[in-house]
Write a protein that holds these residues in place. Structure first.
Motif, PDB file in Angstrom:
ATOM      1  N   GLU A 101       0.814  -1.228   0.000  1.00  0.00           N
ATOM      2  CA  GLU A 101       0.000   0.000   0.000  1.00  0.00           C
ATOM      3  C   GLU A 101       0.842   1.272   0.000  1.00  0.00           C
ATOM      4  OE1 GLU A 101       0.381  -1.901   2.608  1.00  0.00           O
ATOM      5  OE2 GLU A 101       0.628  -0.669   4.395  1.00  0.00           O
ATOM      6  N   ASN A 143      -7.159  -4.271   9.883  1.00  0.00           N
ATOM      7  CA  ASN A 143      -6.523  -3.496   8.827  1.00  0.00           C
ATOM      8  C   ASN A 143      -5.454  -4.327   8.101  1.00  0.00           C
ATOM      9  OD1 ASN A 143      -6.096  -1.157   7.328  1.00  0.00           O
ATOM     10  ND2 ASN A 143      -4.469  -0.438   8.681  1.00  0.00           N
ATOM     11  N   ARG A 147      -5.489  -5.811   4.123  1.00  0.00           N
ATOM     12  CA  ARG A 147      -4.398  -5.651   3.150  1.00  0.00           C
ATOM     13  C   ARG A 147      -3.955  -7.009   2.602  1.00  0.00           C
ATOM     14  NH1 ARG A 147      -0.585  -2.674   7.024  1.00  0.00           N
ATOM     15  NH2 ARG A 147      -1.618  -0.697   7.413  1.00  0.00           N
ATOM     16  N   THR A 260      -0.463   7.547   9.550  1.00  0.00           N
ATOM     17  CA  THR A 260      -0.941   7.141   8.225  1.00  0.00           C
ATOM     18  C   THR A 260      -1.104   5.624   8.206  1.00  0.00           C
ATOM     19  OG1 THR A 260       0.292   8.918   7.181  1.00  0.00           O
ATOM     20  CG2 THR A 260      -0.389   7.109   5.752  1.00  0.00           C
ATOM     21  N   ASP A 261      -2.313   5.164   8.017  1.00  0.00           N
ATOM     22  CA  ASP A 261      -2.606   3.744   7.830  1.00  0.00           C
ATOM     23  C   ASP A 261      -1.826   2.829   8.785  1.00  0.00           C
ATOM     24  OD1 ASP A 261      -3.933   1.648   6.704  1.00  0.00           O
ATOM     25  OD2 ASP A 261      -2.571   1.423   5.007  1.00  0.00           O
ATOM     26  N   ASP A 283      -7.745   8.190   7.591  1.00  0.00           N
ATOM     27  CA  ASP A 283      -6.784   7.325   6.901  1.00  0.00           C
ATOM     28  C   ASP A 283      -5.773   6.719   7.876  1.00  0.00           C
ATOM     29  OD1 ASP A 283      -5.366   9.564   7.595  1.00  0.00           O
ATOM     30  OD2 ASP A 283      -4.467   9.895   5.607  1.00  0.00           O
ATOM     31  N   GLY A 285      -5.979   3.961   9.689  1.00  0.00           N
ATOM     32  CA  GLY A 285      -5.892   2.495   9.709  1.00  0.00           C
ATOM     33  C   GLY A 285      -6.348   1.894  11.026  1.00  0.00           C
TER      34      GLY A 285
END
Lengths: 348, 437
Positions: A101, A143, A147, A260-261, A283, A285
């Motif tokens: 990602e 999460n 992915r 971030t994520d 965003d 995560g």
């Protein structure tokens, strides 16, 4: 049962993954088994290095030690989970994110190398081929499972674990600062919080704790602080002891955690244990699996304005901060996040 | 699909820039094309079909390169045009399209002019061709008139050195394919050089044959005209041809030695039946080709490459005289007239006489050439093959193997010897193989 916990370690870098490995090792021993962490040193640049570490893992033999069989290998981080073992179980912290990602992302590094794509494809192939070798596939958060499914088409179940020293967390008075304990690194976005502070209408204060991965980011934060003229509204605690961290959580108004994520994010759980509301971003995560927007905190746009608005609301309405914090604690307790559950599943 | 395309771009005076201009419209129908160039300027026309990005080998935006699905690099013998592209090829695994079969001159220029490292050139010559290669390389670079470039190109093509780091190679000639495929080191395909069919050219030709049949016939020789285009032999033949007034030769393009040619025309009294036009626009060249009845496309020596100008000749359904060496040797006899290297004047005279006797048979030969162009040099088929092959080799996981094998082999060889058991080596090799799919 003799259990090896295989992980990858970037020397001198310590974060949630290291705490998680130690927590697991401790929990397995507490259940009466032998457990040991085997940490593979890891360096990810230039990308060709990654392939060498992958090969090293594939060549390792952890089926026995000193003539005695190792009954179970629990793989945590790339590339350690590539180590072959007939009774391997995966509890995936994360894959090599810049091959997935974060490939074409501002935090991506591999894409900037001429052989980046070849290495990325090799990582994809190795994951697709060797993760299914595991007898069971768990991840540390939904999460991470999402992915794994999205990029490799592999099903897995999330298995939440409590943060280290979970029993020590408590709630005291709701003070006059937001708390942000984390490694200082671009992906955690301490800079975004500074930008948000500059946008607040209230005299909001933030205490940061943690040490930096790179001095360059510290310099950047200091420069930003100066430019935004935030002065005494920011406090840098640096490295803190567990006790100090627990105390600072207990006295905070709320917690801000906008990475971030993030894969999982112990900070969110620690905040909930300390009955603190959490401000996070859409965003971010992992934290989104725990923070209920408007109930246990705020989920904002990943912008200075979005975070600033949440800061102002909680700063102005301390009873709201308290209520949300208590809701968070209740939610944590309802989720039955216990090491015993984790160990049961991983050793089943 | 997104494609990186590293090639000289028009108006660079190289056939490979012309080739890119021809392929681009068809390529752009299938994918998003990014043209990478180190030229200062390019024809704005190409931006209708592709995004153009500048690069320098030492400073390239790899992020942008990696955003594409495939990368295609074009290599030919002209070091000023291909040197930077070759530097890229040493860093990024990609498909390499070879526009020349022998790349010796390119490699020697790279080492001598671009890298200033003749010692490494000698080392490579020794590596690929042993003592004799090394000796000849030393003679070639240090002894004036010791050995010529044709000899070096033929004996020591150095193609393997050039393609060494590519994931796959595309060649335009059967001979090149046979040579490279034999080594089995890098996947290779033969894709005949493509040329677009232009239907508008047909009507012009019909008219030409009707109008001029009782009059003079037009001969044409075009392109960059150096020694290898055999103009001297053509002029000698024309001068010795009794009915030379039946022909008019248009020489269109830059001459390597214009003064000498003008002098020769004077001496042979050919000024009335030969015109020198110099470099002309594409439109003008089209006009000359449309009006021509026969084209001369002789080559000696040749580096063996496929000829874009021959395809252009066939697109006008023009009969042509060619030298049957290199790529031209594979042209079927019923599609071109062969002019042997050691019998040039004699053969040209023979073909001109045959033409006057039966122009219709030559016209039919030109039309067969156009049929061949349509069947074997189809642009759409070429682009399909190129993209399909590039996708295949660039998603092949084996791409990681060579550097890994090199490193493992080097490490092992430094602290092990033959006593290390076969099984141990086998286990390591199996792990490498496993990672490489």
């Amino acid at each position: 049962m003799r259990v090896v916990i295989a992980t990858a370690q970037v020397p001198f870098i310590r974060g949630g993954a290291e705490i998680l490995a130690e927590g697991l090792c401790h929990a397995i021993r507490a259940e009466g088994h032998d457990a040991e962490i085997v940490a593979i040193p890891f360096k990810w640049y230039p990308p060709g290095r990654i392939i060498e570490y992958m090969l090293a893992c594939r060549l390792m033999d952890l089926t026995e030690s000193n003539g005695t069989p190792i009954d179970r290998l629990i793989g945590l981080k790339f590339p350690s989970y590539l180590i072959p073992h007939p009774n391997k179980v995966l509890w995936l912290v994360h894959q090599h994110r810049t091959a997935y990602e974060l490939w074409d992302h501002k935090f991506g590094d591999m894409i900037h190398f001429p052989n980046g794509k070849v290495v990325r494809d090799a990582i994809h192939l190795a994951d697709q081929k060797h993760i299914p070798e595991c007898k069971a596939i768990y991840t540390i958060a939904q999460n991470v499972s999402n992915r794994l499914k999205l990029f490799c088409g592999i099903d897995s179940s999330p298995l939440y674990s409590p943060p280290g020293s979970a029993e020590k967390f408590y709630a005291a008075d709701y003070g006059d600062y937001f708390y942000f304990p984390s490694r200082l690194t671009t992906i955690k976005r301490q800079d975004l919080v500074l930008q948000a502070l500059a946008k607040t209408k209230q005299p909001v204060r933030v205490k940061f704790a943690g040490i930096a991965d790179h001095q360059a980011y510290v310099s950047f934060l200091q420069e930003t602080l100066k430019t935004l003229n935030l002065g005494d509204r920011v406090e840098w605690q640096g490295r803190v002891s567990e006790d100090e961290k627990v105390r600072t959580y207990a006295n905070a108004l709320a917690v801000v955690y906008p990475p971030t994520d993030e894969d999982y994010g112990y900070v969110t759980l620690e905040a909930m244990l300390a009955s603190r509301a959490v401000v996070t971003c859409r965003d971010s995560g992992g934290p989104l699996e725990f923070v209920v927007d408007g109930q246990t905190g705020f989920v904002t746009e990943p912008t200075p304005e979005g975070i600033a608005e949440a800061f102002d609301r909680l700063w102005k309405d301390r009873s709201l901060a308290k209520r949300m914090g208590e809701n968070g604690k209740e939610r944590y307790e309802s989720m039955n996040i216990r090491w015993a559950n984790v160990v049961d599943r991983l050793l089943a | 699909m997104k494609v990186n395309w590293f090639s000289p771009l028009p108006p660079a005076r190289t056939g490979i820039a012309d080739y890119t201009a021809l392929v681009l419209p068809v390529l752009a129908k299938q994918c998003h094309v990014v043209l990478w160039t180190n030229q200062e300027s390019w024809n704005i026309e190409i931006e209708k079909y592709a995004e153009v990005k500048s690069f320098k080998p030492e400073r390239i935006d790899w992020r942008e390169v990696n955003r594409a699905d495939v990368t295609i690099l074009h290599i030919g013998n002209n070091q000023p045009y291909h040197g930077a592209i070759f530097e890229v090829s040493r860093q990024v695994p990609a498909t390499m399209v070879l526009h020349d079969v022998s790349l010796h001159i390119f490699v020697e220029h790279m080492f001598r002019l671009q890298w200033n490292d003749l010692d490494e050139y000698y080392r490579q010559m020794y590596y690929y061709y042993g003592e004799k290669g090394l000796r000849d390389a030393a003679t070639f670079t240090t002894v004036p008139h010791g050995v010529d470039f044709e000899y070096m190109s033929y004996q020591y093509p150095l193609t393997e050195f050039v393609i060494g780091r590519s994931l796959g190679t595309v060649v335009h000639t059967r001979t090149a394919f046979d040579a490279l495929n034999k080594t089995g080191k890098i996947p290779c395909i033969y894709a005949p050089l493509p040329y677009p069919m232009m239907p508008s050219r047909v009507a012009t030709e019909d008219q030409k044959w009707r109008v001029s049949s009782p009059q003079r016939f037009n001969l044409i020789l075009f392109g960059f005209i150096g020694y290898n285009r055999r103009l001297d032999a053509v002029l000698d033949a024309l001068a010795g041809f009794p009915e030379r007034e039946s022909f008019h030769l248009d020489i269109v393009g830059e001459l390597h030695d214009e003064k000498a040619i003008r002098h020769k025309l004077e001496r042979l009294d050919l000024n009335t039946c030969v015109s020198l036009h110099g470099y002309v626009s594409e439109a003008e060249l089209n006009r000359f080709l449309s009006n021509a009845h026969i084209a001369f496309n002789l080559r000696y020596p040749t580096m063996g490459e496929a000829s874009l100008s021959q395809l252009q000749i066939w697109s006008y359904a023009l009969p042509s005289l060619v030298t049957p060496i290199g790529w031209y040797a594979d042209i079927p006899e019923e599609i071109a007239c062969f002019v042997r290297v050691d019998h040039e004047v004699e053969d040209v005279l023979h073909h001109l006489a045959a033409f006057l006797k039966n122009p219709a048979s030559f016209r039919a030969m030109g039309e067969r050439g156009r049929d061949l162009l349509r069947e074997q040099h189809n642009m759409e088929t070429y682009v399909d093959s190129l993209l399909e092959f590039s996708q295949m080799v660039q998603t092949d996981p084996a791409a990681i193997a060579p550097p890994l094998i090199e490193k493992v082999g080097k490490e092992l060889s430094e602290w092990t010897d033959a006593r290390l058991g076969y099984q141990d080596i086998r286990r390591i090799a199996a792990a490498v193989k496993e990672l490489a799919g």
